[in-house]
Design a protein around this motif. Structure first.
Motif, PDB file in Angstrom:
ATOM      1  N   ALA A   1       0.829  -1.208   0.000  1.00  0.00           N
ATOM      2  CA  ALA A   1       0.000   0.000   0.000  1.00  0.00           C
ATOM      3  C   ALA A   1       0.864   1.259   0.000  1.00  0.00           C
ATOM      4  O   ALA A   1       0.564   2.238  -0.698  1.00  0.00           O
ATOM      5  N   ALA A   2       1.942   1.239   0.786  1.00  0.00           N
ATOM      6  CA  ALA A   2       2.816   2.410   0.888  1.00  0.00           C
ATOM      7  C   ALA A   2       3.457   2.759  -0.450  1.00  0.00           C
ATOM      8  O   ALA A   2       3.735   3.926  -0.735  1.00  0.00           O
ATOM      9  N   LYS A   3       3.698   1.766  -1.281  1.00  0.00           N
ATOM     10  CA  LYS A   3       4.321   2.002  -2.591  1.00  0.00           C
ATOM     11  C   LYS A   3       3.387   2.750  -3.537  1.00  0.00           C
ATOM     12  O   LYS A   3       3.836   3.328  -4.531  1.00  0.00           O
ATOM     13  N   ARG A   4       2.076   2.716  -3.246  1.00  0.00           N
ATOM     14  CA  ARG A   4       1.099   3.250  -4.190  1.00  0.00           C
ATOM     15  C   ARG A   4       0.753   4.713  -3.956  1.00  0.00           C
ATOM     16  O   ARG A   4       0.009   5.297  -4.743  1.00  0.00           O
ATOM     17  N   ILE A   5       1.234   5.289  -2.871  1.00  0.00           N
ATOM     18  CA  ILE A   5       0.885   6.688  -2.607  1.00  0.00           C
ATOM     19  C   ILE A   5       2.139   7.547  -2.528  1.00  0.00           C
ATOM     20  O   ILE A   5       3.164   7.128  -2.026  1.00  0.00           O
ATOM     21  N   ARG A   6       2.036   8.758  -3.050  1.00  0.00           N
ATOM     22  CA  ARG A   6       3.158   9.695  -3.004  1.00  0.00           C
ATOM     23  C   ARG A   6       3.045  10.589  -1.765  1.00  0.00           C
ATOM     24  O   ARG A   6       4.041  11.034  -1.203  1.00  0.00           O
ATOM     25  N   LYS A   7       1.803  10.859  -1.378  1.00  0.00           N
ATOM     26  CA  LYS A   7       1.523  11.653  -0.183  1.00  0.00           C
ATOM     27  C   LYS A   7       0.226  11.137   0.405  1.00  0.00           C
ATOM     28  O   LYS A   7      -0.649  10.678  -0.330  1.00  0.00           O
ATOM     29  N   GLY A   8       0.111  11.145   1.713  1.00  0.00           N
ATOM     30  CA  GLY A   8      -1.113  10.639   2.327  1.00  0.00           C
ATOM     31  C   GLY A   8      -0.914  10.332   3.783  1.00  0.00           C
ATOM     32  O   GLY A   8      -0.682  11.226   4.599  1.00  0.00           O
ATOM     33  N   VAL A   9      -0.974   9.057   4.141  1.00  0.00           N
ATOM     34  CA  VAL A   9      -0.797   8.631   5.531  1.00  0.00           C
ATOM     35  C   VAL A   9       0.282   7.560   5.570  1.00  0.00           C
ATOM     36  O   VAL A   9       0.061   6.431   5.120  1.00  0.00           O
ATOM     37  N   PHE A  10       1.439   7.926   6.088  1.00  0.00           N
ATOM     38  CA  PHE A  10       2.532   6.963   6.253  1.00  0.00           C
ATOM     39  C   PHE A  10       2.736   6.682   7.742  1.00  0.00           C
ATOM     40  O   PHE A  10       2.441   7.532   8.595  1.00  0.00           O
ATOM     41  N   ARG A  11       3.236   5.499   8.015  1.00  0.00           N
ATOM     42  CA  ARG A  11       3.582   5.123   9.388  1.00  0.00           C
ATOM     43  C   ARG A  11       5.106   5.159   9.457  1.00  0.00           C
ATOM     44  O   ARG A  11       5.791   4.256   8.969  1.00  0.00           O
ATOM     45  N   ASN A  12       5.637   6.232  10.057  1.00  0.00           N
ATOM     46  CA  ASN A  12       7.082   6.454  10.096  1.00  0.00           C
ATOM     47  C   ASN A  12       7.675   6.086  11.446  1.00  0.00           C
ATOM     48  O   ASN A  12       7.039   6.278  12.490  1.00  0.00           O
TER      49      ASN A  12
ATOM     50  N   ASN B   1       6.579  10.336   3.543  1.00  0.00           N
ATOM     51  CA  ASN B   1       7.263   9.105   3.921  1.00  0.00           C
ATOM     52  C   ASN B   1       8.664   9.373   4.474  1.00  0.00           C
ATOM     53  O   ASN B   1       9.446  10.107   3.879  1.00  0.00           O
ATOM     54  N   LEU B   2       8.982   8.753   5.632  1.00  0.00           N
ATOM     55  CA  LEU B   2      10.321   8.828   6.217  1.00  0.00           C
ATOM     56  C   LEU B   2      10.894   7.440   6.498  1.00  0.00           C
ATOM     57  O   LEU B   2      11.972   7.316   7.056  1.00  0.00           O
TER      58      LEU B   2
ATOM     59  N   LEU C   1      11.099  -1.758  11.556  1.00  0.00           N
ATOM     60  CA  LEU C   1      10.699  -2.855  10.671  1.00  0.00           C
ATOM     61  C   LEU C   1      11.638  -3.012   9.476  1.00  0.00           C
ATOM     62  O   LEU C   1      11.530  -3.977   8.724  1.00  0.00           O
ATOM     63  N   GLY C   2      12.514  -2.037   9.288  1.00  0.00           N
ATOM     64  CA  GLY C   2      13.494  -2.128   8.204  1.00  0.00           C
ATOM     65  C   GLY C   2      12.923  -1.851   6.827  1.00  0.00           C
ATOM     66  O   GLY C   2      13.453  -2.340   5.825  1.00  0.00           O
ATOM     67  N   PHE C   3      11.836  -1.048   6.749  1.00  0.00           N
ATOM     68  CA  PHE C   3      11.210  -0.741   5.459  1.00  0.00           C
ATOM     69  C   PHE C   3      11.494   0.697   5.039  1.00  0.00           C
ATOM     70  O   PHE C   3      11.454   1.620   5.864  1.00  0.00           O
ATOM     71  N   ASP C   4      11.728   0.884   3.731  1.00  0.00           N
ATOM     72  CA  ASP C   4      11.923   2.240   3.197  1.00  0.00           C
ATOM     73  C   ASP C   4      10.603   3.005   3.157  1.00  0.00           C
ATOM     74  O   ASP C   4      10.586   4.225   3.313  1.00  0.00           O
ATOM     75  N   ARG C   5       9.513   2.284   2.912  1.00  0.00           N
ATOM     76  CA  ARG C   5       8.169   2.895   2.881  1.00  0.00           C
ATOM     77  C   ARG C   5       7.235   1.978   3.654  1.00  0.00           C
ATOM     78  O   ARG C   5       7.250   0.762   3.483  1.00  0.00           O
ATOM     79  N   TYR C   6       6.373   2.600   4.472  1.00  0.00           N
ATOM     80  CA  TYR C   6       5.468   1.774   5.275  1.00  0.00           C
ATOM     81  C   TYR C   6       4.238   2.593   5.637  1.00  0.00           C
ATOM     82  O   TYR C   6       4.294   3.818   5.818  1.00  0.00           O
TER      83      TYR C   6
ATOM     84  N   LEU D   1      -6.298   5.124  -1.878  1.00  0.00           N
ATOM     85  CA  LEU D   1      -5.958   4.050  -2.817  1.00  0.00           C
ATOM     86  C   LEU D   1      -7.057   3.850  -3.863  1.00  0.00           C
ATOM     87  O   LEU D   1      -6.771   3.573  -5.036  1.00  0.00           O
ATOM     88  N   LYS D   2      -8.314   4.015  -3.452  1.00  0.00           N
ATOM     89  CA  LYS D   2      -9.410   3.887  -4.416  1.00  0.00           C
ATOM     90  C   LYS D   2      -9.363   5.019  -5.440  1.00  0.00           C
ATOM     91  O   LYS D   2      -9.585   4.797  -6.638  1.00  0.00           O
ATOM     92  N   ALA D   3      -9.071   6.232  -4.958  1.00  0.00           N
ATOM     93  CA  ALA D   3      -8.940   7.369  -5.871  1.00  0.00           C
ATOM     94  C   ALA D   3      -7.783   7.137  -6.832  1.00  0.00           C
ATOM     95  O   ALA D   3      -7.864   7.461  -8.026  1.00  0.00           O
ATOM     96  N   ASN D   4      -6.727   6.536  -6.308  1.00  0.00           N
ATOM     97  CA  ASN D   4      -5.555   6.214  -7.116  1.00  0.00           C
ATOM     98  C   ASN D   4      -5.904   5.172  -8.187  1.00  0.00           C
ATOM     99  O   ASN D   4      -5.514   5.293  -9.354  1.00  0.00           O
ATOM    100  N   LEU D   5      -6.637   4.141  -7.788  1.00  0.00           N
ATOM    101  CA  LEU D   5      -7.037   3.090  -8.736  1.00  0.00           C
ATOM    102  C   LEU D   5      -7.889   3.662  -9.869  1.00  0.00           C
ATOM    103  O   LEU D   5      -7.771   3.250 -11.031  1.00  0.00           O
TER     104      LEU D   5
END
Length: 637
Positions: free
Chosen positions: A415-426, A492-493, A498-503, A522-526
C-alpha cells in the motif's frame, strides 16, 4: 499549533499562517503579545509560549517552546490563571530575584481537555472537587448545599473554563466506575449520536453480491480469519494459493460504508482508534458496522479491499495487485487453534495454512536481517462479575501471530508504494544520546557493548547475549524504550524498526482511522481520480499529527483502566509482601509486580536497586484516584 508558536520567535509572514492559526494570531495581537515588523509577526519580548505541567502541590512548570529556556519556567499556583495540566499557554515572564525564571499565565491558547474529572471531598466545612489528574482541589460552580447532598467520592465531569458541573459519572469507590473514569479522564466517549447509529444501521445485515457487479468475486477462495479468541470484529482475512505462490490479504472495505466527511466519518476522525478494555471495547465505528456489516464474519459475503501478492520461485515479491472484491470467509480461527495446527496437534480442513507458514517463516528471516525482532509480552487481565481483577497473564507472540503479522506487513508495504503523499507510518532512528544511555543501562546487567553505526547489527548481538543470560524479554523492553515512537505523517520517512523504506497502515480500517483514509486514497488512485485524491489530502498533515496524539491517548486510556484495577486490588492487600522486579531506578524506583498477579507498577521512594533485579515489596498505600500503588522494600534478592 506548536510549530506556529515556534515560528513566531524568528518571524512569520501572514501568507504562511493557516486559517486555524490566524485566529490565534489575532488573539495574541489583542493581548499585545505579538507585533508586526516588515511584514512578519514576532512574539514580543517578555512573553513565552509552551505546554503547562502541574505538580501535585499545585506548582506549574512551563515547558517553553523557546529553546533559550533550558529549564522549565516556574508558575506559582496563584499565577496559573485557571489554566489546566497539559494546556498550551501564553505566559508573561516575571521579574524576580529568584534564580529560576518565574512566569504568569496570561491565557490558555489551547485547552488540553475541555472537561476535567473530579471527585467530591470535604475540606473543613466546604465540599470541593479533587482533580483525578493533578490531585488539586477545585471550587465547583455549585452551592455547598447541593454538593453536600452528594455522597462523598461522587465523580463529576466539569467544564474547564468555569468549573461548572456537566455530568455525574458515578462514585470513585465503585469498581464499575473505572471504565467511565478512564474514558472521561481523556475526554473519550463510548456512545454514538442517533444520527451515526441510524446511518450505520441503514446498511442492514447482509451483503447482496448482485448489487456489486464491478467487484471481483473471490467467494470461491478459502479465506479464513485468525484473531484472539474474544475478538468481536474481524477486519482481515487471508488465503494462500500454494500452486501459484499468491498470498491474498483481504481487508474489510469500510470506505464503502463510511464516506469522507459524513457524520460517522467525523466521529471516527475524532476518536481515531478503538479502545480495548479487558471486558469490552469502545469501537471507533458504530457496532452495526464494526461488528456486523463490515466485519468479515464466516460464511457471510463481505466487501473487501484485497492485495494479491505474487511471489517468484525465490519468494521475492514480483507483483502486488489491489482488488475491490467480495469474499466469503470459510472459517474463523483463533490464534491457539492455528498454533495447534502448526504443531501438528490438530488437523485442519484448510490445507494451505502450513505451506503459508513455511513461506512467511522464510520472508520473516529475510526481513529480520535489516529489522528488529522484539519479544514483547502483552499483559491481559480478566475481571470478575464485580469488575475486580480475577487474574492476569502475558500473551506472547507465537507462530500463529507471526504468520498473520508477516502477511499484514506485505499488504502494508504494498500500500505504501502506491501513494506519493497521504498517511505513512514512520519510525525514525533513535537519538544517539538514548542509545548511549541504553548501553549504560545494559552494562549494569553485564551486557557490555560499544556503539556501532549499524544499530540493527548491534542490537542483534545484544539480543543473542540476552538470550544466553535468560533476560531477553526484559532487555527488549529497554531497547524499545530507547527508541522513538512510530508516528503518522503525510510524507514518507521510512520505518527503522521494521526495516522498510516505505510503510503505512492498511489492514485495520475498522479500528484505525489512518487505514480508512488510506483506503480512500488508494481507491482514488485506482480510478485515477486526481481531483478526489487531492480533496482527500486537504489538511492531511494536521490529521496525521492528530492521529499520532489520539493513538497515544487510546493507549493511555487502556493503561489507566488497568492501573485502576491494580490500585483497587492493592487497596485490599495493604501490608501484603509481593515479588517484583525493578523497571526504573532514576528519580524514583518503580517495580513491576511479578507474583501470582503480574504487571502492576509499584512506586518505592528513597531506595535504589539495579534494573531488572528481583525485590520483595510490602504494599503500604494505594491511591485509587491517581491509580498508583506505593510500597517499601521488604528485602531484595
Amino acid at each position: 499549533m506548536k510549530d506556529f508558536l515556534y515560528s513566531l520567535l524568528n518571524g512569520v509572514f501572514e501568507r504562511e499562517i493557516s486559517n486555524e492559526n490566524k485566529q490565534i494570531l489575532r488573539n495574541l495581537i489583542n493581548l499585545k503579545a505579538v507585533s508586526e515588523h516588515k511584514g512578519k509577526f514576532y512574539l514580543n519580548n517578555g512573553f513565552v509560549c509552551g505546554k503547562l505541567d502541574i505538580s501535585s502541590n499545585g506548582t506549574g512548570y512551563l515547558i517553553a517552546y523557546d529553546e533559550r529556556f533550558k529549564q522549565d519556567l516556574i508558575i506559582e499556583n496563584k499565577n496559573l490563571n485557571n489554566a489546566h495540566f497539559g494546556d498550551i499557554v501564553l505566559a508573561r515572564i516575571l521579574r524576580t530575584k529568584k534564580s529560576r525564571v518565574n512566569a504568569k499565565v496570561v491565557q490558555s491558547l489551547k485547552l488540553a481537555n475541555e472537561t476535567s474529572l473530579v471527585y467530591t471531598k470535604q475540606f473543613g466545612q466546604a465540599v470541593l472537587g479533587v482533580s483525578l489528574k493533578t490531585g488539586l482541589s477545585i471550587a465547583l460552580k455549585a452551592t455547598q448545599k447541593s454538593l453536600k447532598l452528594l455522597q462523598f467520592g461522587t465523580l463529576l465531569k466539569i467544564n474547564n473554563v468555569n468549573n461548572e458541573i456537566i455530568e455525574v459519572i458515578g462514585n470513585i469507590n465503585d469498581p464499575k466506575s473505572d471504565e467511565k473514569i478512564s474514558l472521561a479522564t481523556y475526554n473519550k466517549n463510548d456512545k454514538f449520536s442517533d444520527e451515526c447509529e441510524n446511518e450505520a444501521r441503514a446498511w442492514g445485515d447482509v451483503v447482496d453480491p448482485s448489487m456489486y457487479p464491478d467487484r471481483v468475486d473471490l467467494q470461491d477462495l478459502d479465506f479464513v480469519t485468525i484473531d484472539p479468541v474474544d475478538a468481536k470484529d474481524f477486519d482481515d482475512a487471508i488465503y494462500f494459493d500454494e500452486k501459484n505462490r499468491q498470498i491474498y490479504i483481504a481487508i474489510a472495505d469500510v470506505s464503502e460504508y463510511v464516506s469522507a466527511y459524513n457524520s460517522i466519518d467525523n466521529e471516527a476522525k475524532n476518536r481515531g482508534f478503538s479502545i480495548y478494555f479487558p471486558h469490552k471495547s469502545v469501537p471507533m465505528l458504530p457496532r452495526a458496522l464494526s461488528e456486523n456489516i463490515c466485519s468479515l464474519k464466516p460464511n457471510e459475503p463481505r466487501l473487501a479491499f484485497c492485495f494479491k501478492i505474487s511471489l517468484d520461485e525465490n519468494l521475492n515479491v514480483v507483483k502486488e495487485d489491489l482488488i475491490e472484491a467480495i469474499i466469503l470467509s470459510k472459517r474463523r480461527f483463533n490464534y491457539d487453534e492455528i498454533d495447534e495446527i502448526l504443531k501438528g496437534n490438530q488437523k485442519s480442513e484448510i490445507s494451505w495454512i502450513k505451506p503459508l507458514y513455511n513461506v512467511t517463516k522464510i520472508l520473516r528471516k529475510r526481513r529480520l536481517k535489516t529489522a528488529f525482532d522484539f519479544r514483547t509480552n502483552e499483559l491481559r487481565m480478566s475481571l470478575d462479575d464485580d469488575e475486580m481483577i480475577k487474574a492476569t497473564r502475558f500473551e506472547t507472540d507465537t507462530s500463529s501471530h507471526q504468520l498473520v503479522e508477516d502477511c499484514m506487513l506485505l499488504a502494508n508495504v504494498a500500500a505504501a508504494k502506491r501513494i506519493r503523499k497521504g498517511v505513512f507510518r514512520n519510525h525514525t532512528p533513535p537519538d544517539l544520546k538514548k542509545i548511549y544511555n541504553l548501553l549504560d543501562d545494559l552494562a549494569t546487567l553485564g551486557l557490555e557493548y560499544v556503539y556501532e553505526s549499524d544499530l540493527a547489527n548491534l542490537i542483534r548481538k545484544i539480543q543473542i547475549k540476552a538470550d544466553e543470560m535468560g533476560i531477553r524479554e526484559e532487555v527488549d523492553k529497554l531497547i524499545i524504550k530507547a527508541q522513538k515512537k512510530a508516528e503518522y505523517a503525510s510524507e514518507n520517512l521510512g520505518h527503522f524498526g521494521l526495516g522498510f523504506d516505505r510503510y503505512t497502515h492498511f489492514t485495520s480500517p475498522i479500528r484505525r482511522y489512518s487505514d480508512l483514509i488510506l483506503h480512500r486514497l488508494l481507491k482514488a488512485n485506482l480510478k485515477k481520480d486526481e481531483k478526489f485524491y487531492n480533496y482527500l489530502l486537504l489538511n492531511i498533515s494536521n490529521t496525521c499529527v492528530s492521529l499520532s496524539e489520539l493513538e497515544r491517548e487510546a493507549d493511555k486510556v487502556a493503561y489507566d483502566f488497568m492501573d485502576r484495577k491494580f490500585a483497587r486490588w492493592a487497596s485490599e492487600n495493604i501490608g501484603k509482601i509481593v515479588k517484583c522486579y525493578v523497571v526504573e531506578n532514576q528519580n524514583i524506583l518503580i517495580a513491576k509486580l511479578d507474583d501470582e498477579l503480574k504487571g502492576a507498577r509499584i512506586f518505592v521512594a528513597n531506595y535504589y536497586a539495579p534494573l531488572l533485579s528481583e525485590i520483595y515489596i510490602q504494599i503500604i498505600q494505594a491511591d485509587i484516584a491517581t491509580a498508583k500503588i506505593f510500597g517499601k522494600v521488604y528485602k531484595d534478592v
